[in-house]
Enzyme design. Structure first.
Site, PDB file in Angstrom:
ATOM      1  N   PHE A   1      46.295 -74.359 -13.025  1.00 30.43           N
ATOM      2  CA  PHE A   1      47.143 -74.900 -11.957  1.00 30.43           C
ATOM      3  C   PHE A   1      47.015 -74.080 -10.666  1.00 30.43           C
ATOM      4  CE2 PHE A   1      51.715 -74.095 -10.528  1.00 30.43           C
ATOM      5  CZ  PHE A   1      51.656 -75.000  -9.490  1.00 30.43           C
TER       6      PHE A   1
ATOM      7  N   ASN B   1      38.120 -70.440 -19.668  1.00 28.42           N
ATOM      8  CA  ASN B   1      37.765 -70.900 -21.019  1.00 28.42           C
ATOM      9  C   ASN B   1      38.423 -72.250 -21.337  1.00 28.42           C
ATOM     10  OD1 ASN B   1      40.432 -70.290 -21.495  1.00 28.42           O
ATOM     11  ND2 ASN B   1      40.070 -69.024 -23.293  1.00 28.42           N
TER      12      ASN B   1
ATOM     13  N   PHE C   1      41.459 -73.106 -21.849  1.00 26.13           N
ATOM     14  CA  PHE C   1      42.540 -73.164 -22.855  1.00 26.13           C
ATOM     15  C   PHE C   1      43.691 -74.010 -22.325  1.00 26.13           C
ATOM     16  CE2 PHE C   1      46.383 -70.857 -24.752  1.00 26.13           C
ATOM     17  CZ  PHE C   1      46.461 -71.759 -25.807  1.00 26.13           C
TER      18      PHE C   1
ATOM     19  N   GLY D   1      36.824 -53.107 -15.203  1.00 24.55           N
ATOM     20  CA  GLY D   1      35.505 -52.481 -15.387  1.00 24.55           C
ATOM     21  C   GLY D   1      34.495 -53.076 -14.420  1.00 24.55           C
TER      22      GLY D   1
ATOM     23  N   LYS E   1      35.286 -51.901 -10.918  1.00 24.78           N
ATOM     24  CA  LYS E   1      34.866 -50.494 -10.777  1.00 24.78           C
ATOM     25  C   LYS E   1      33.362 -50.418 -10.544  1.00 24.78           C
ATOM     26  CE  LYS E   1      34.137 -47.134 -14.216  1.00 24.78           C
ATOM     27  NZ  LYS E   1      34.496 -46.625 -15.544  1.00 24.78           N
ATOM     28  N   ARG E   2      32.594 -51.186 -11.338  1.00 24.05           N
ATOM     29  CA  ARG E   2      31.125 -51.109 -11.238  1.00 24.05           C
ATOM     30  C   ARG E   2      30.635 -51.576  -9.871  1.00 24.05           C
ATOM     31  NH1 ARG E   2      27.044 -54.618 -11.848  1.00 24.05           N
ATOM     32  NH2 ARG E   2      28.383 -56.272 -12.643  1.00 24.05           N
TER      33      ARG E   2
ATOM     34  N   TYR F   1      53.540 -62.192 -23.884  1.00 26.08           N
ATOM     35  CA  TYR F   1      53.271 -62.461 -22.465  1.00 26.08           C
ATOM     36  C   TYR F   1      53.843 -61.346 -21.593  1.00 26.08           C
ATOM     37  CZ  TYR F   1      53.197 -65.175 -18.067  1.00 26.08           C
ATOM     38  OH  TYR F   1      52.973 -65.618 -16.784  1.00 26.08           O
TER      39      TYR F   1
ATOM     40  N   THR G   1      56.518 -71.018 -10.159  1.00 28.22           N
ATOM     41  CA  THR G   1      55.770 -71.759  -9.150  1.00 28.22           C
ATOM     42  C   THR G   1      55.516 -73.182  -9.660  1.00 28.22           C
ATOM     43  OG1 THR G   1      54.722 -69.694  -8.490  1.00 28.22           O
ATOM     44  CG2 THR G   1      53.648 -71.722  -7.770  1.00 28.22           C
TER      45      THR G   1
HETATM   46  P1  NAD Z   1      47.566 -72.146 -16.144  1.00 26.93           P
HETATM   47  O1  NAD Z   1      47.800 -72.104 -17.611  1.00 26.93           O
HETATM   48  O2  NAD Z   1      47.476 -73.472 -15.489  1.00 26.93           O
HETATM   49  O3  NAD Z   1      46.258 -71.316 -15.742  1.00 26.93           O
HETATM   50  C1  NAD Z   1      45.739 -70.257 -16.495  1.00 26.93           C
HETATM   51  C2  NAD Z   1      44.233 -70.450 -16.598  1.00 26.93           C
HETATM   52  O4  NAD Z   1      43.670 -69.374 -17.337  1.00 26.93           O
HETATM   53  C3  NAD Z   1      43.859 -71.734 -17.340  1.00 26.93           C
HETATM   54  O5  NAD Z   1      42.872 -72.427 -16.624  1.00 26.93           O
HETATM   55  C4  NAD Z   1      43.331 -71.224 -18.679  1.00 26.93           C
HETATM   56  O6  NAD Z   1      42.392 -72.103 -19.272  1.00 26.93           O
HETATM   57  C5  NAD Z   1      42.739 -69.899 -18.271  1.00 26.93           C
HETATM   58  N1  NAD Z   1      42.634 -68.947 -19.388  1.00 26.93           N
HETATM   59  C6  NAD Z   1      43.578 -68.635 -20.320  1.00 26.93           C
HETATM   60  N2  NAD Z   1      43.099 -67.722 -21.174  1.00 26.93           N
HETATM   61  C7  NAD Z   1      41.830 -67.425 -20.769  1.00 26.93           C
HETATM   62  C8  NAD Z   1      40.818 -66.555 -21.253  1.00 26.93           C
HETATM   63  N3  NAD Z   1      41.013 -65.791 -22.339  1.00 26.93           N
HETATM   64  N4  NAD Z   1      39.627 -66.508 -20.598  1.00 26.93           N
HETATM   65  C9  NAD Z   1      39.404 -67.292 -19.501  1.00 26.93           C
HETATM   66  N5  NAD Z   1      40.330 -68.136 -19.002  1.00 26.93           N
HETATM   67  C10 NAD Z   1      41.535 -68.198 -19.639  1.00 26.93           C
HETATM   68  O7  NAD Z   1      48.722 -71.267 -15.488  1.00 26.93           O
HETATM   69  P2  NAD Z   1      49.061 -70.976 -13.958  1.00 26.93           P
HETATM   70  O8  NAD Z   1      50.452 -71.399 -13.738  1.00 26.93           O
HETATM   71  O9  NAD Z   1      48.000 -71.479 -13.071  1.00 26.93           O
HETATM   72  O10 NAD Z   1      49.057 -69.386 -13.960  1.00 26.93           O
HETATM   73  C11 NAD Z   1      47.994 -68.613 -13.427  1.00 26.93           C
HETATM   74  C12 NAD Z   1      48.355 -67.138 -13.502  1.00 26.93           C
HETATM   75  O11 NAD Z   1      49.540 -66.883 -12.738  1.00 26.93           O
HETATM   76  C13 NAD Z   1      48.618 -66.642 -14.922  1.00 26.93           C
HETATM   77  O12 NAD Z   1      48.067 -65.364 -15.065  1.00 26.93           O
HETATM   78  C14 NAD Z   1      50.116 -66.573 -14.976  1.00 26.93           C
HETATM   79  O13 NAD Z   1      50.562 -65.601 -15.898  1.00 26.93           O
HETATM   80  C15 NAD Z   1      50.488 -66.224 -13.555  1.00 26.93           C
HETATM   81  N6  NAD Z   1      51.858 -66.656 -13.225  1.00 26.93           N
HETATM   82  C16 NAD Z   1      52.161 -67.991 -13.081  1.00 26.93           C
HETATM   83  C17 NAD Z   1      53.474 -68.369 -12.811  1.00 26.93           C
HETATM   84  C18 NAD Z   1      53.870 -69.817 -12.615  1.00 26.93           C
HETATM   85  O14 NAD Z   1      55.041 -70.105 -12.410  1.00 26.93           O
HETATM   86  N7  NAD Z   1      52.955 -70.770 -12.634  1.00 26.93           N
HETATM   87  C19 NAD Z   1      54.469 -67.391 -12.701  1.00 26.93           C
HETATM   88  C20 NAD Z   1      54.124 -66.065 -12.884  1.00 26.93           C
HETATM   89  C21 NAD Z   1      52.814 -65.700 -13.139  1.00 26.93           C
HETATM   90  N1  UDP Z   2      32.706 -54.547 -17.901  1.00 22.75           N
HETATM   91  C1  UDP Z   2      32.421 -55.854 -17.580  1.00 22.75           C
HETATM   92  N2  UDP Z   2      31.648 -56.104 -16.483  1.00 22.75           N
HETATM   93  C2  UDP Z   2      31.129 -55.119 -15.708  1.00 22.75           C
HETATM   94  C3  UDP Z   2      31.443 -53.780 -16.034  1.00 22.75           C
HETATM   95  C4  UDP Z   2      32.239 -53.524 -17.133  1.00 22.75           C
HETATM   96  O1  UDP Z   2      32.881 -56.793 -18.236  1.00 22.75           O
HETATM   97  O2  UDP Z   2      30.449 -55.436 -14.740  1.00 22.75           O
HETATM   98  C5  UDP Z   2      33.556 -54.268 -19.064  1.00 22.75           C
HETATM   99  C6  UDP Z   2      32.868 -53.326 -20.032  1.00 22.75           C
HETATM  100  O3  UDP Z   2      32.261 -54.098 -21.054  1.00 22.75           O
HETATM  101  C7  UDP Z   2      33.994 -52.478 -20.571  1.00 22.75           C
HETATM  102  C8  UDP Z   2      35.173 -52.732 -19.643  1.00 22.75           C
HETATM  103  O4  UDP Z   2      34.686 -53.596 -18.625  1.00 22.75           O
HETATM  104  O5  UDP Z   2      34.368 -52.914 -21.861  1.00 22.75           O
HETATM  105  C9  UDP Z   2      35.733 -51.490 -19.033  1.00 22.75           C
HETATM  106  O6  UDP Z   2      34.709 -50.851 -18.282  1.00 22.75           O
HETATM  107  P1  UDP Z   2      34.793 -49.309 -17.948  1.00 22.75           P
HETATM  108  O7  UDP Z   2      33.585 -48.981 -17.155  1.00 22.75           O
HETATM  109  O8  UDP Z   2      36.100 -48.996 -17.340  1.00 22.75           O
HETATM  110  O9  UDP Z   2      34.838 -48.629 -19.354  1.00 22.75           O
HETATM  111  P2  UDP Z   2      33.722 -48.227 -20.399  1.00 22.75           P
HETATM  112  O10 UDP Z   2      32.550 -49.137 -20.214  1.00 22.75           O
HETATM  113  O11 UDP Z   2      33.437 -46.822 -20.073  1.00 22.75           O
HETATM  114  O12 UDP Z   2      34.415 -48.442 -21.697  1.00 22.75           O
END
Ligand code: NAD
Ligand code: UDP
Ligand code: UDP
Length: 311
Positions: free
Chosen positions: A12, A33, A35, A101, A104-105, A144, A174
């Site tokens: 959203f 992803n 979800f 990570g 940082k990189r 959460y 929101t």
């Molecule tokens: P949403 O569920 O519509 O969006 C979240 C997105 O993250 C989705 O597209 C979902 O597929 C994706 N996602 C979930 N797990 C994932 C994973 N492991 N890897 C990759 N993608 C993943 O929710 P939203 O309302 O758009 O919220 C977005 C962000 O804002 C969230 O982090 C939420 O915690 C934060 N937030 C939202 C509100 C609100 O009122 N909408 C309030 C506070 C914080």
């Molecule tokens: N990482 C990533 N993309 C990058 C650099 C790092 O996804 O471009 C991931 C990496 O696999 C690691 C995590 O980020 O698991 C944390 O990285 P950091 O360098 O802080 O820690 P370290 O690699 O030393 O565990």
């Protein structure tokens, strides 16, 4: 022009942010992803050569060369984040580690979409950023709330230990177009129920309060926060301070939709916060007088038009 990664970009809020940053001429990588998000939220952007859609789970490492990262990946609606609480925690914590990570990189700036849930069921009202919160660590919302709190800790520690350029915003409730009609949040539930003439489900007595901001106001706040100076690293509340009860929200939606739906009362979910209202004085002071521009009536009208089209 910057290259910007948005995790959870097909959700959203993320899809609105993708749209806005593309409009400003940036290159956008949308990682999701699917979800709780949906390709349909960004399908209209696929024709834009500056837009790239990537199916990826943030709990796995991800490599790209980017200037900025908005970390939004995480289900946000209680039924969805409670569906697989262990995965929710992994997404918040391992997702944060991987994106930090990456930041940082490549020395990218990274913004965390944190939440008002870090204040739990607050004992201080309204909530300023200095309040540490009142959070149950072992309840059904904890995956959460604590996941997001842990992510904030990781952001601060990556900043202190590795000089990563971080930003944290605490988003309050929101709403707006492109909310998932089935994701169980109050605004989408009430609007869908009102438009279909179904009963409006009030949880508890409906006297619990929330403060709702329209998505465009949030997106503006997020971008201003990302653009703020590197030395400004404290968490900032982004929300609309106008607070009202869920009963008032239901009545407003019934009035606008002219629906004849009836109110019915259902049990209040465990640990449901009784009140929530942001103190936004820090955002106003630090983000070029940021404050919400869109009032509830206007925002609800735009949201109801969206739901009218998709239902
Ligand atoms: P949403 O569920 O519509 O969006 C979240 C997105 O993250 C989705 O597209 C979902 O597929 C994706 N996602 C979930 N797990 C994932 C994973 N492991 N890897 C990759 N993608 C993943 O929710 P939203 O309302 O758009 O919220 C977005 C962000 O804002 C969230 O982090 C939420 O915690 C934060 N937030 C939202 C509100 C609100 O009122 N909408 C309030 C506070 C914080
Ligand atoms: N990482 C990533 N993309 C990058 C650099 C790092 O996804 O471009 C991931 C990496 O696999 C690691 C995590 O980020 O698991 C944390 O990285 P950091 O360098 O802080 O820690 P370290 O690699 O030393 O565990
Ligand atoms: N709520 C409700 N009816 C619904 C969905 C939610 O009364 O159909 C209530 C819920 O119990 C909470 C408030 O509305 O008190 C906001 O719920 P939401 O899930 O949107 O957000 P959160 O609880 O995370 O603030």
């Amino acid at each position: 022009m910057k290259r910007i990664l948005i995790t959870g970009g097909a959700g959203f809020i993320g899809s609105h942010l993708c749209e806005r940053l593309l409009k400003e001429g940036h290159e956008v990588i949308c990682l999701d992803n699917y979800f709780t998000g949906n390709k349909r939220n960004v399908i209209h952007l696929l024709a834009n050569p500056l837009f790239e859609l990537v199916r990826h789970d943030v709990i796995e490492p991800y490599y790209a060369e980017v200037d900025e990262i908005y970390n939004l990946a995480c289900p946000a609606s209680p039924p969805h984040y409670q569906y697989n609480p262990i995965k929710t925690m992994k997404t918040s914590v391992m997702g944060a580690i991987n994106m930090l990570g990456l930041a940082k990189r490549v020395n990218a700036k990274i913004l965390q979409a944190s939440t008002s849930e870090v204040y739990g069921d607050p004992k201080v009202h309204p909530q300023p950023e200095s309040y540490w919160g009142h959070v149950n660590p072992i309840g059904i919302r904890s995956c959460y709330d604590e996941g997001k709190r842990c992510a904030e800790t990781l952001f601060m520690d990556y900043h202190r230990q590795n000089n990563v350029r971080i930003k944290i915003i605490r988003i309050f409730n929101t709403y707006g177009p492109k909310m998932n009609p089935f994701d169980g949040r109050v605004v989408s539930n009430f609007i869908v129920q009102a438009l279909k003439g179904e009963d409006i489900t009030i949880y508890g007595d409906g006297k619990q309060t929330r403060s709702f901001q329209y998505v465009d106001d949030l997106v503006e706040g997020m971008i201003r926060m990302m653009n703020s100076e590197d030395v400004f690293i404290v968490p900032v509340n982004i929300g609309n301070p106008k607070e009202f009860t869920m009963l008032q929200m239901a009545e407003k939606i019934l009035e606008i939709t002219k629906s004849k739906s009836k109110l019915i009362f259902k049990p209040l979910p465990q640990d449901d916060p009784t009140q929530r209202q942001p103190d936004i004085s820090l955002a106003y002071k630090s983000l070029e007088k940021w404050e919400p521009q869109i009032d509830l009536e206007d925002g609800l009208n735009r949201t109801i038009s969206f739901f009218n089209e998709i239902i």
